[in-house]
Write an enzyme that holds these catalytic residues in place. Structure first.
Site, PDB file in Angstrom:
ATOM      1  N   HIS A 144       3.935   3.911  12.545  1.00 26.81           N
ATOM      2  CA  HIS A 144       3.298   4.980  12.820  1.00 26.81           C
ATOM      3  C   HIS A 144       3.632   5.530  13.612  1.00 26.81           C
ATOM      4  CE1 HIS A 144      -0.712   2.041  11.481  1.00 26.81           C
ATOM      5  NE2 HIS A 144       0.100   1.853  10.775  1.00 26.81           N
ATOM      6  N   ASP A 187      -0.621   4.720   0.789  1.00 26.01           N
ATOM      7  CA  ASP A 187      -0.729   5.070   2.194  1.00 26.01           C
ATOM      8  C   ASP A 187       0.482   5.110   2.991  1.00 26.01           C
ATOM      9  OD1 ASP A 187      -2.247   2.528   2.506  1.00 26.01           O
ATOM     10  OD2 ASP A 187      -3.015   4.780   4.294  1.00 26.01           O
ATOM     11  N   HIS A 213       0.919  -1.091   0.224  1.00 26.17           N
ATOM     12  CA  HIS A 213       0.168   0.019   0.246  1.00 26.17           C
ATOM     13  C   HIS A 213       0.481   1.252  -0.023  1.00 26.17           C
ATOM     14  CE1 HIS A 213       0.055   0.721   4.327  1.00 26.17           C
ATOM     15  NE2 HIS A 213       0.158  -0.543   4.526  1.00 26.17           N
ATOM     16  N   GLU A 249      -4.998   1.839   2.474  1.00 24.47           N
ATOM     17  CA  GLU A 249      -4.984   0.307   3.356  1.00 24.47           C
ATOM     18  C   GLU A 249      -4.948   1.055   4.976  1.00 24.47           C
ATOM     19  OE1 GLU A 249      -2.797  -2.599   5.937  1.00 24.47           O
ATOM     20  OE2 GLU A 249      -2.688  -0.646   5.950  1.00 24.47           O
ATOM     21  N   GLU A 250      -4.186   2.039   5.257  1.00 21.78           N
ATOM     22  CA  GLU A 250      -3.610   2.442   6.775  1.00 21.78           C
ATOM     23  C   GLU A 250      -5.338   2.786   7.447  1.00 21.78           C
ATOM     24  OE1 GLU A 250      -1.934   1.681   8.691  1.00 21.78           O
ATOM     25  OE2 GLU A 250      -0.310   2.333   7.788  1.00 21.78           O
TER      26      GLU A 250
END
Length: 413
Positions: free
Chosen positions: A384, A84, A82, A179-180
C-alpha cells in the site's frame, strides 16, 4: 497468448502495469471496471494453458480448473488471489524497476529520489542478498499486493499443466476483485467454484503462513445537535461537531493502532464529518477474539453515552456493522489444511511459522462462507505504499510451495 516459457517475473511485470485500483466510494462490483482488464487477460492466459472452463464473470471474478489426474479421491483445492490494488496510493502508470543481484544497500527510487527503501526500516532486505528485487519508480505503489499472488498461482498452474506426471486432485483457481475495500468474497459463487478447501496467496515474508486474522466490526455514530444563531446561543446551542470531537478525544490512547501490536486489538476512528446540527463518526473495531471485540464496542458505547449525557438536548445513534471474523475458528476444525501446508513449506526448504494477520483477507470471509482458507506468503513487502517491493526468488519459492502443496494433498488422500 502466454509465452512458451513464462517465468513468474514475466507474468508479474505484465500484470502490475495494468491499473486495477479499487474504489471504496463505488457501490458497484467490481467497484472499478478497469479491474476487468486484468481479469480478461488472465482468462485468455488460462485458456491458452488449456483450461477450457476459464471465464470472467459479470462481477470481475475469474474461475478456472486444472482437472485431477489421479485415481485417488483428493479434495478439490482452490488457490485464490485478488486483482485489485489498494486505494491508499496511486496504482496508475506503474513503472516497475528491477534491482538485480541486490547487495544490501538502501534502494533509492528513480522517479522520486525522496522515496528510499531503507534497510533500517525494511530489515527483511537483509535476507535478500543476491536476490533480484522489483520496486516501483517511487511515484506509484507496485501492486505486489496481490499481483505477486496472481503471478504465482498462474505460474504454478502452468507448471502443473506442463508436467502431467505430477499426480494431483482437482485444482481450482480463483481471482477476485475489490479485496482491498473489503468486498473480495461478496460475489464469489462457491457452488460454481466447487472447492472443498482453499488457500489465499496474499501474505508477505516467505515461510510465514497465516491461519488467524482480526475479527472486525465497523461502528457509525450519528449525532443530532441543537442548532442556534451563535449570537443568541447561550444555554441553547449544542454543537454536534463538539460532541463528536469530545467522543474522539476520550478514546483510550493505549487501544489504538499506533500503540498496539501482536494480538492486541484497537478502536480506530477513520472518518469524522459534520456541522453544528449534525455530525458523524466512523470507526473500526479490531480484536482477535469475539470477547475482545465486544469489550471494545461496549467501551466505545459507554464513552459515547457519557459524552452525550452532557448534551441533553441532542440525540445520537450507535450502529455496529459486522465486517469479518477470525478465520482460525473455522480452520481449527480442519487441522489437515495447515498441516499439509506446513509440510509443503518444509519441502521447499523453509521452516513454517504460523502468523496472525493484523487485518483481514478474502480468506476470512471465504472461511465463514464455508470454504476454509488460510493464507500463504507471496514475498511482497511494504504494501500500500510507493516503497513496496518483492523478491523474484521469493516469488519463485511461493510457486514451488503451491506445487508441493498440491502434491501433499494427493499423497495424503
Amino acid at each position: 497468448m502466454s509465452l512458451p516459457h513464462d517465468t513468474v517475473l514475466d507474468r508479474f511485470l505484465r500484470y502490475v502495469v495494468i491499473d486495477t485500483q479499487s474504489d471504496p466510494t463505488s457501490q458497484a462490483q467490481p467497484s472499478t471496471e478497469k479491474q476487468k482488464d486484468l481479469g480478461r487477460l488472465l482468462e485468455r492466459e488460462l485458456k491458452a494453458l488449456g483450461l477450457d472452463d476459464a471465464h470472467l464473470d459479470e462481477h470481475g471474478n475469474v474461475y478456472a480448473t486444472i482437472p485431477a489426474n489421479t485415481k485417488k479421491d483428493v479434495p478439490a483445492i482452490c488457490f485464490c488471489s485478488h486483482m485489485d490494488t489498494a486505494p491508499d496510493f496511486s496504482g496508475t502508470g506503474v513503472k516497475p524497476q528491477l534491482v538485480r543481484n541486490y547487495q544490501g544497500s538502501d534502494i533509492t527510487l528513480t522517479g522520486d529520489p525522496s522515496q528510499v527503501i531503507r534497510v533500517a526500516s525494511h530489515p527483511q532486505l537483509n535476507d535478500q542478498i543476491g536476490h533480484d528485487i522489483v520496486t516501483t519508480d517511487g511515484t506509484t505503489l507496485l501492486g505486489a499486493d496481490d499481483k505477486a499472488g496472481v503471478a504465482e498461482i498462474m505460474s504454478a498452474a502452468q507448471f502443473l499443466v506442463r508436467n502431467p506426471e505430477i499426480p494431483h486432485g482437482p485444482v481450482k483457481i480463483l481471482f477476485t476483485t475489490d479485496e482491498e475495500i473489503g468486498r473480495g468474497a461478496d460475489k464469489v459463487d462457491l457452488k460454481k467454484l466447487g472447492a472443498r478447501f482453499a488457500y489465499t496467496l496474499d501474505g508477505s515474508t516467505v515461510g510465514e503462513i497465516e491461519n488467524e486474522t482480526f475479527s472486525a466490526d465497523g461502528v457509525t455514530i450519528d449525532i443530532s445537535g441543537v442548532a442556534m444563531h451563535p449570537g443568541y446561543a447561550k444555554g441553547k446551542m449544542e454543537n454536534a461537531i463538539k460532541a463528536a470531537s469530545d467522543i474522539v478525544a476520550r478514546l483510550p490512547r493505549d487501544i489504538a493502532p499506533e500503540t498496539t501490536e501482536g494480538r492486541e486489538g484497537f478502536i480506530h476512528p477513520v472518518d469524522i464529518s459534520g456541522s453544528m446540527e449534525a455530525a458523524r463518526i466512523q470507526l473500526i473495531i479490531r480484536d482477535f477474539t469475539e470477547g475482545g471485540l465486544k469489550e471494545k464496542e461496549d467501551l466505545l458505547e459507554k464513552i459515547t453515552s457519557e459524552v452525550m449525557a452532557t448534551y441533553p438536548g441532542s440525540s445520537h445513534t450507535f450502529t455496529v456493522k459486522h465486517q469479518y471474523r477470525n478465520m482460525k475458528e473455522v480452520l481449527d476444525r480442519h487441522p489437515e489444511i495447515m498441516e499439509n501446508l506446513e509440510e509443503a513449506v518444509r519441502r521447499v526448504g523453509l521452516e513454517p511459522v504460523r502468523h496472525s494477520i493484523r487485518g483481514g483477507t478474502d480468506g476470512s470471509r471465504l472461511s465463514f462462507m464455508g470454504l476454509p482458507c488460510p493464507n500463504i506468503y507471496t514475498g511482497g513487502h511494504a504494501y500500500h505504499s510507493p516503497l513496496e517491493w518483492v523478491s523474484v526468488q521469493d516469488m519463485e519459492t511461493a510457486v514451488k510451495t503451491i506445487v508441493e502443496l498440491v502434491k501433499v494433498w494427493e499423497e495424503r488422500a
